[in-house]
Design a protein around this motif. Structure first.
Motif, short mmCIF file in Angstrom:
data_model
loop_
_atom_site.label_atom_id
_atom_site.label_comp_id
_atom_site.label_asym_id
_atom_site.label_seq_id
_atom_site.Cartn_x
_atom_site.Cartn_y
_atom_site.Cartn_z
N UNK A 104 0.71 -0.95 0.07
CA UNK A 104 0.06 0.19 -0.03
C UNK A 104 0.64 1.00 0.14
N UNK A 105 0.50 2.52 0.02
CA UNK A 105 1.20 3.57 0.06
C UNK A 105 0.92 4.53 1.51
N UNK A 106 1.92 5.51 1.58
CA UNK A 106 1.92 5.98 2.93
C UNK A 106 2.13 7.38 2.26
N UNK A 107 1.56 8.29 2.37
CA UNK A 107 2.18 9.90 2.32
C UNK A 107 3.03 10.07 3.75
N UNK A 108 3.53 11.69 3.32
CA UNK A 108 4.52 11.99 4.53
C UNK A 108 4.09 12.20 5.37
N UNK A 109 3.09 13.04 5.33
CA UNK A 109 1.70 13.60 7.08
C UNK A 109 2.07 12.22 7.43
N UNK A 110 1.22 10.97 6.97
CA UNK A 110 1.50 9.76 7.81
C UNK A 110 2.77 9.10 8.67
N UNK A 111 3.72 9.20 7.73
CA UNK A 111 4.78 8.81 8.31
C UNK A 111 5.36 9.61 9.03
N UNK A 112 5.39 10.98 9.04
CA UNK A 112 5.73 11.88 10.18
C UNK A 112 4.96 11.19 11.50
N UNK A 138 8.02 -7.44 13.17
CA UNK A 138 7.32 -6.50 12.54
C UNK A 138 6.13 -5.78 11.88
N UNK A 139 5.30 -5.28 12.39
CA UNK A 139 4.20 -5.22 11.61
C UNK A 139 3.43 -4.65 10.54
N UNK A 140 4.59 -3.22 10.87
CA UNK A 140 4.46 -2.26 9.81
C UNK A 140 6.33 -1.71 8.55
N UNK A 196 0.87 -11.04 10.36
CA UNK A 196 -0.20 -10.56 9.95
C UNK A 196 0.85 -9.32 10.00
N UNK A 197 1.66 -8.22 8.68
CA UNK A 197 1.66 -7.39 8.94
C UNK A 197 1.31 -6.32 7.12
N UNK A 198 1.66 -5.08 7.43
CA UNK A 198 1.22 -4.53 6.25
C UNK A 198 2.61 -3.83 5.97
N UNK A 199 2.97 -4.24 4.54
CA UNK A 199 4.28 -3.28 3.34
C UNK A 199 3.50 -2.28 3.07
N UNK A 200 3.76 -0.95 3.06
CA UNK A 200 3.84 0.18 3.00
C UNK A 200 4.71 0.97 1.85
N UNK A 201 4.59 1.62 0.68
CA UNK A 201 5.88 2.69 -0.01
C UNK A 201 5.28 4.19 0.29
N UNK A 202 6.50 4.97 0.40
CA UNK A 202 6.45 6.02 1.21
C UNK A 202 6.06 7.12 -0.46
N UNK A 203 4.83 7.64 -0.54
CA UNK A 203 4.84 7.91 -1.74
C UNK A 203 5.62 8.98 -1.87
N UNK A 204 6.41 9.89 -2.74
CA UNK A 204 6.55 10.97 -2.97
C UNK A 204 8.05 10.51 -2.88
N UNK A 205 8.65 9.38 -2.08
CA UNK A 205 9.72 8.99 -1.74
C UNK A 205 11.07 10.24 -0.87
N UNK A 206 12.50 10.10 -0.40
CA UNK A 206 12.44 10.87 -0.10
C UNK A 206 12.77 12.08 -0.52
N UNK A 207 12.63 12.22 -1.40
CA UNK A 207 13.16 13.40 -2.25
C UNK A 207 11.91 14.23 -1.68
N UNK A 208 10.55 13.92 -1.72
CA UNK A 208 9.42 15.01 -0.81
C UNK A 208 9.23 14.90 0.22
N UNK A 209 9.91 13.74 1.19
CA UNK A 209 9.84 13.98 2.54
C UNK A 209 10.37 14.64 3.07
#
Length: 128
Positions: free
Chosen positions: A3-11, A64-66, A96-109
């Motif tokens: 799934x995708x995760x946006x920078x503000x959610x990761x922060x 590690x679940x996330x 049980x785990x969830x794998x995310x990709x940070x949308x916009x990557x490190x450049x945006x974050x």
């Protein structure tokens, strides 16, 4: 499924009471471009060696679940590593785990949070 995760959610996750390496892990698959800064607490698994190291990563993170993956833009290396990790973990462990990709990557974050030492470390403006 990745799934995708946006920078503000990761922060928000990083600043929460969740514990890195136990409750979540951020995997940075950038290669030489990793030297310009990184998300605090992330682990660098360069894409050039990722296939050789994925089994070890899965073993180390089986509880590690996330898991959050990213590269510079999260358009190629990050999503590919996330898919490989997800497939490998599903084959080796029924957890049980969830794998995310940070949308916009490190450049945006990095651009968004470079001035927050709780989120970004080793920032080198000249590189970005």
């Amino acid at each position: 499924m990745v799934q995708g995760i946006i920078g503000s959610e990761l922060a928000k996750l990083i600043k929460s009471d969740k514990v890195p390496d136990k409750d979540y892990l951020i995997v940075d698959v950038r290669d030489e471009d990793w030297k310009g800064g990184n998300i605090k607490g992330s682990r660098n698994y360069p894409s050039q060696r990722f296939l050789l190291e994925v089994d070890d990563l899965v073993k180390r993170t089986k509880d590690v679940p996330i898991m959050i993956f990213h590269c510079a833009l999260s358009q190629e290396r990050g999503p590919k590593a996330a898919r490989i990790y997800e497939e490998t973990r599903n084959a080796l462990h029924d957890t049980d785990h969830t794998v995310y990709v940070l949308q916009g990557g490190f450049v945006q974050f990095g651009q968004s949070y470079k001035d927050d030492p709780e989120l970004v470390e080793n920032w080198r403006e000249i590189i970005w």
